[in-house]
Scaffold this motif. Structure first.
Motif: not given
Length: 322
Positions: A38-40, A104-106, A240-241, A286-287
């Motif tokens: 879901x996050x992606x 890469x996302x970070x 980032x999450x 946590x997120x």
């Protein structure tokens, strides 16, 4: 003959039950994988509208359709077979691939934060004049498909990791991965299409005779700029999450529990202190830790790439909206 017919019907019923169970397994595996990605997905949906910003409204849907086709090609032709072969021959590599994608996302998220804080841009942006609209559109589509490849790889790797925990049947894994790939693509780019055409719908409604329709149309036109800003913010946070969360989980899988213990310690501490809201606030804690991890890692990567190696400067980077 009757006995043979009964035996045949019995065999058919057994096959049907097995097929039904397999379909159910596919549904369970795909559903579990979908929740983990879901996050992606949020990040993908939030980032993609920027690729049609500044272009002719008449070209928005064709561009999104071209990106959608590229995304399906990424997932079904390249990533799906690769993920299945990798899970068969070298399953331990999935963790490293996930962590590479998380890094890469970070990096992407941290770069956006740094640009927002400093006001500097890396590469060509929409603020530059568009000299060749057709070439610019092709660059935007190609850039979106390349970004989608990274995000799709993360989605497929996360999905495969979850599906593998549900079933070890190769065909079920393949069908579940295909179901996730198609569903995610349709959801993401269907949502993107609705978002980018919201202003056109608002303009159409604003010209209606009905006062209610005109009011709704003006509301949509007024909300659209704020929505795009909100999506940009959400996309950065999601990068980032998700990136930080992947790193935390990956280091735990590799035997280093420091980040994992901090993140889950914060989650449990907040959950225990917040009563009825423990589930939501615990997850938020946590997120938040995951986002901080992603931001710190991303800053390090940005500094190394930009300051040490000099990447990301000048016209060499594809036209991107930051």
């Amino acid at each position: 003959m009757p006995g043979g017919l009964v035996a045949l019907l019995d065999d058919i019923s057994v096959i049907a039950r097995v097929a039904a169970a397999s379909i159910d397994d596919v549904g369970i595996a795909a559903g579990k994988a979908g929740t983990k990605t879901a996050g992606v997905i949020i990040d993908d949906a939030a980032v993609t509208p920027s690729y049609v910003t500044g272009l002719s409204p008449a070209r928005e849907l064709p561009i999104i359709w071209n990106i959608t086709k590229g995304s399906l090609k990424n997932k079904l032709i390249f990533l799906l077979p690769g993920a299945l072969i990798l899970s068969w021959l070298l399953p331990s590599a999935i963790t490293y691939i996930l962590m590479l994608g998380g890094s890469y996302l970070s990096f992407e998220g941290a770069e956006k934060v740094m640009e927002k804080l400093s006001g500097t841009k890396h590469g060509k942006t929409l603020e530059d004049p568009i000299e060749d609209p057709a070439k610019f559109e092709a660059q935007r589509v190609n850039g979106a498909i390349r970004t989608d490849l990274i995000l799709s790889a993360e989605i497929m790797a996360i999905a495969l990791n979850e599906i593998a925990s549900v079933t070890d049947n190769f065909l079920t894994r393949a069908l579940a991965l295909a179901a996730v790939a198609i569903a995610v693509t349709l959801v993401v780019y269907g949502a993107v299409a609705m978002i980018v055409k919201m202003d056109d719908v608002g303009l159409h409604l604003a010209k209606k005779e009905s006062s209610a329709a005109r009011k709704l149309g003006r509301g949509l036109l007024h909300a659209m700029p704020r929505l795009l800003v909100a999506l940009s913010f959400i996309g950065t946070i999601a990068m980032l999450w998700v990136g930080g969360g992947i790193i935390i989980h990956g280091t735990h899988e590799l035997g280093w529990d420091g980040l994992y213990d901090i993140a889950h310690g914060a989650e449990h501490a907040v959950a225990e202190a917040t009563g009825s809201l423990s589930g939501v606030l615990g997850w938020l804690a946590y997120a938040s830790v995951s986002a901080i991890v992603g931001l710190v890692l991303g800053f390090v990567i940005v500094l190394v790439l930009h300051k040490v190696f000099g990447f990301g400067h000048g016209p060499g980077k594809e036209a991107e909206a930051h």
